[in-house]
Design an enzyme around this catalytic site. Structure first.
Site, mmCIF file in Angstrom:
data_model
loop_
_atom_site.group_PDB
_atom_site.id
_atom_site.type_symbol
_atom_site.label_atom_id
_atom_site.label_comp_id
_atom_site.label_asym_id
_atom_site.label_seq_id
_atom_site.Cartn_x
_atom_site.Cartn_y
_atom_site.Cartn_z
ATOM 1 N N GLU A 17 -9.444 -1.609 5.648
ATOM 2 C CA GLU A 17 -9.971 -1.188 6.943
ATOM 3 C C GLU A 17 -11.276 -1.915 7.255
ATOM 4 O O GLU A 17 -11.982 -2.356 6.336
ATOM 5 C CB GLU A 17 -10.235 0.324 6.921
ATOM 6 N N HIS A 30 -6.792 -4.237 10.634
ATOM 7 C CA HIS A 30 -6.611 -4.044 9.193
ATOM 8 C C HIS A 30 -5.371 -4.788 8.693
ATOM 9 O O HIS A 30 -4.432 -5.037 9.438
ATOM 10 C CB HIS A 30 -6.584 -2.552 8.809
ATOM 11 N N ASP A 90 0.817 -1.212 0.000
ATOM 12 C CA ASP A 90 0.000 0.000 0.000
ATOM 13 C C ASP A 90 0.853 1.264 0.000
ATOM 14 O O ASP A 90 2.070 1.211 0.161
ATOM 15 C CB ASP A 90 -0.954 -0.010 1.209
ATOM 16 N N ASN A 107 -6.748 -2.261 14.768
ATOM 17 C CA ASN A 107 -8.165 -2.461 14.430
ATOM 18 C C ASN A 107 -8.366 -3.669 13.508
ATOM 19 O O ASN A 107 -9.439 -3.863 12.963
ATOM 20 C CB ASN A 107 -8.756 -1.201 13.785
HETATM 21 P P1 PGA Z 1 2.825 -1.242 12.775
HETATM 22 O O1 PGA Z 1 1.634 -1.181 11.743
HETATM 23 O O2 PGA Z 1 3.755 -2.306 12.266
HETATM 24 O O3 PGA Z 1 3.451 0.123 12.737
HETATM 25 O O4 PGA Z 1 2.238 -1.597 14.090
HETATM 26 C C1 PGA Z 1 1.025 -2.362 11.317
HETATM 27 C C2 PGA Z 1 -0.186 -2.036 10.482
HETATM 28 O O5 PGA Z 1 -0.854 -1.025 10.761
HETATM 29 O O6 PGA Z 1 -0.486 -2.802 9.552
#
Ligand code: PGA
Length: 239
Positions: A143, A138, A67, A136
């Site tokens: 999302e 995702h 992404d 959350n």
């Molecule tokens: P993070 O993010 O590795 O910074 O915890 C993971 C994500 O949001 O997919």
């Protein structure tokens, strides 16, 4: 889902890097699906060290990232293109032309998503996809929602994600509101998926994923439908 529990972040990073390096040795022209965020940083450092030692080569490797924020310039130090260059691509012998991140500067974001989906298809899918997991639930920027998109698409970020990612920006107001992301179907084209999770803040997300149910309001639960997923996590995620 296979689960590998590690005693700390360093061990998780090394185990994941070793898994990737074994694939690269077996298939030097493999397609690696990569992720950004804090979680894979240690894995990238470990891969860079292996490459420096001459244990692995990225010469014939192709990468596709999950992404990118939209809109954002690749020179913006919060863009995922910038992150990947700094964390990995500038530190290994990869041909930058073989590294792919959705284009956060595309004039037509929908056309860019179509191009990206086709690119993943033309590459014959992904050999190994690395995923982080959002608090959350995702994956990529898929999302929580009543419906999940299968293909690469433009998406609005949730307030929770904006808040979680604001730690990297001057303020939450500076976090882009949209992103281009592989869809669940794009991710599922991967032959093998490795989910990395470290730290107590990922506890709820991981325990929901391990429930063996699927819920579009918790996108990581969709991974229960994929035949080859390995979770590599630290012990505190499961405590
Ligand atoms: P993070 O993010 O590795 O910074 O915890 C993971 C994500 O949001 O997919």
């Amino acid at each position: 889902m296979n689960i590998i529990v590690c005693k700390n972040y360093a061990e998780m990073s090394n185990v994941a890097a070793k898994m990737m390096s074994e694939l690269m040795q077996k298939k030097p022209n493999c397609v690696l699906g990569l992720a950004t965020g804090s979680t894979p940083e240690g894995m990238y450092a470990s891969l860079a060290e292996m490459c420096e030692r001459g244990d692995i080569s990225f010469e014939n490797v192709t990468t596709v990232n999950l992404d990118e924020y939209y809109p954002i310039a690749p020179t913006n130090d919060q863009s995922y293109r910038y992150f990947m260059n700094r964390q990995l691509f500038d530190r290994v012998n990869i041909n930058k032309a073989n590294t792919n991140v959705p284009d956060g500067t595309a004039k037509d974001p929908v056309a860019e998503c179509k191009r990206y989906e086709q690119l993943v298809s033309d590459l014959g899918g992904i050999d190994l996809q690395i995923l982080g997991i959002g608090r959350n639930g995702h994956i990529g920027f898929n999302e929580p929602d009543t419906k999940l998109m299968l293909d690469t698409h433009v998406t609005d970020l949730t307030e929770d994600t904006i808040e979680a990612n604001s730690r990297f920006f001057a303020s939450a107001n500076d976090v882009p509101r949209r992103a281009l992301t592989m869809g669940i179907g794009t991710i599922f084209k991967a032959k093998k998926i490795v989910v990395l999770a470290s730290g107590a803040s990922k506890k709820d997300a991981v325990s929901a994923m391990l429930e063996r149910t699927v819920d579009t309001n918790f996108p990581a639960t969709m991974l229960n439908l994929h035949p080859d997923v390995t979770l590599i996590c630290t012990q505190d995620v499961l405590d």
